[in-house]
Design a protein around this motif. Structure first.
Motif, mmCIF file in Angstrom:
data_model
loop_
_atom_site.group_PDB
_atom_site.id
_atom_site.type_symbol
_atom_site.label_atom_id
_atom_site.label_comp_id
_atom_site.label_asym_id
_atom_site.label_seq_id
_atom_site.Cartn_x
_atom_site.Cartn_y
_atom_site.Cartn_z
ATOM 1 N N ASP A 102 13.644 7.046 9.688
ATOM 2 C CA ASP A 102 13.947 5.915 8.817
ATOM 3 C C ASP A 102 12.704 5.532 8.003
ATOM 4 N N GLY A 103 12.765 5.773 6.704
ATOM 5 C CA GLY A 103 11.613 5.540 5.817
ATOM 6 C C GLY A 103 11.181 4.088 5.740
ATOM 7 N N ARG A 104 12.007 3.150 6.236
ATOM 8 C CA ARG A 104 11.630 1.734 6.203
ATOM 9 C C ARG A 104 10.732 1.360 7.382
ATOM 10 N N LEU A 105 10.559 2.314 8.293
ATOM 11 C CA LEU A 105 9.804 1.997 9.510
ATOM 12 C C LEU A 105 8.471 2.725 9.551
ATOM 13 N N ARG A 106 7.490 2.037 10.110
ATOM 14 C CA ARG A 106 6.195 2.670 10.406
ATOM 15 C C ARG A 106 6.103 2.735 11.929
ATOM 16 N N PHE A 155 0.805 -1.224 0.000
ATOM 17 C CA PHE A 155 0.000 0.000 0.000
ATOM 18 C C PHE A 155 0.844 1.284 0.000
ATOM 19 N N ASP A 156 2.069 1.211 0.522
ATOM 20 C CA ASP A 156 2.949 2.390 0.438
ATOM 21 C C ASP A 156 3.238 2.717 -1.030
ATOM 22 N N ARG A 157 3.479 1.638 -1.804
ATOM 23 C CA ARG A 157 3.789 1.856 -3.227
ATOM 24 C C ARG A 157 2.554 2.347 -3.979
ATOM 25 N N MET A 158 1.392 1.882 -3.557
ATOM 26 C CA MET A 158 0.144 2.366 -4.177
ATOM 27 C C MET A 158 -0.025 3.863 -3.940
ATOM 28 N N SER A 200 12.786 -5.927 5.277
ATOM 29 C CA SER A 200 12.610 -4.742 4.426
ATOM 30 C C SER A 200 12.061 -3.581 5.242
ATOM 31 N N GLY A 201 11.539 -3.845 6.401
ATOM 32 C CA GLY A 201 11.055 -2.758 7.248
ATOM 33 C C GLY A 201 10.323 -3.317 8.451
ATOM 34 N N ALA A 202 9.691 -2.420 9.195
ATOM 35 C CA ALA A 202 9.008 -2.868 10.411
ATOM 36 C C ALA A 202 7.943 -1.870 10.823
#
Ligand code: GLV
Length: 318
Positions: free
Chosen positions: A273-277, A118-121, A252-254
């Protein structure tokens, strides 16, 4: 102490007004359970239990006859690790099915957010691009859940309901296993459950055995580019190993909801860090009416000389 047939407790929190937030004014409802703020206590010897959320270091000191400390949440780590609480005091927790449902909702949301891209969407929408992503049947994706208590079981049930393959690490074989779910109990259960998982969800209680359990050994078992959902306690995460796993692409993230220090300090590198939510410990919360009912129930059990049914096993840590 027994003389009045009334039991008195004290409310101990360094961060909140427990009485009004949870509706703990039992005496007003004609109950035999009285709950007082520390400044309302006149006879300290009369206090037999405490209702707590992050009590201060010296909070228990004035009460020589304390028999029980109850957490208004699911986690009791702050009480177990509290140096001011004597070893004989029983520790109770709230067991709230609504809180478990909230936890499950968070886990399903974060899982789908990652797996369905959904981030890519969102990025595609911003670029006005019609860019569908490939998808695969949920059954082909393994999700590892660490923990099978009230929270863990709700998370597993919800993810199984949307079709995923679940591998659950638990201390003992469950009495009521869910059909189609694989359970790993005993020795190295988390490592075995994590094998090949695309998503790893931590819902364990914090104990000396589970501290730093989210470490390189565990990350190495996951599928390449897996996602971590951390909804246990901050101390479960070995931060150096975690950063390493992100750098190597193992993760890839967390989704991180809990941290060693809360609030997460403004200068903490996780923020940027853009890989983290990152969410502020909101995966779930206990329901005020359930907390009130269970505090009352525990106080009544204590008054009648029973062991409260919500008491945890101190040796086990939950
Ligand atoms: C929340 O973190 C709880 O322990 O209930």
């Amino acid at each position: 102490m027994e003389r009045t047939g009334i039991i008195s407790g004290v409310l101990l929190s360094s961060t909140m007004d427990l009485k009004s937030f949870y509706g703990l004014d039992f005496a007003e409802r004609g109950e035999k359970v009285r709950l007082l703020n520390p400044d309302e206590v006149t006879d300290h010897e009369e206090i037999r239990f405490a209702v707590c959320w992050l009590p201060d270091g010296d909070a228990f000191a004035p009460y020589p006859n304390l028999q029980m400390a109850m957490s208004i949440g699911a986690g009791v780590d702050a009480l177990l690790n509290h140096e001011g609480l004597h070893d004989e005091a029983m520790i109770c927790r709230v067991r709230d099915p609504h809180q478990a449902d909230l936890m499950a909702g968070y886990a399903v949301h974060e899982t789908l957010h990652f797996l369905r891209g959904f981030d890519r969407m969102k990025a595609s929408q911003e670029a006005r691009q019609w860019a569908p992503l490939p998808m695969q049947p949920p059954k082909h994706t393994r999700i590892a859940v660490l923990g099978n208590g009230t929270m863990g079981a709700a998370v597993t049930r919800a993810l199984a309901a949307v079709g995923f393959s679940l591998a659950v690490a638990c201390r003992n074989e469950p009495r009521e296993p869910l059909p189609g779910v694989t359970y790993f109990a005993g020795e190295n259960a988390p490592l075995r459950a994590a094998e090949g998982a695309a998503v790893l969800i931590n819902v364990l209680p914090l104990t000396p055995e589970t501290e730093n359990i989210l470490n390189a050994d565990l990350f190495d078992r996951l599928a390449e580019g897996a996602w971590l959902i951390q909804i246990g306690r901050g101390e479960h995460l070995h931060e150096a190993d975690f950063v390493e796993a992100l750098e190597s692409g193992r993760l890839s993230g967390a989704s991180l909801d809990v941290f060693r220090q809360e609030p997460l300090p403004e200068d903490h590198p996780f923020w940027g860090d853009g890989r983290l939510r990152i969410t502020p410990h909101i995966a779930s919360d206990s329901t005020p009416s359930v907390v009130a009912d269970q505090v009352l129930q525990s106080a009544r059990e204590l008054l009648s000389g029973e062991r409260p049914s919500l008491a945890i096993d101190r040796g086990r840590g939950y």
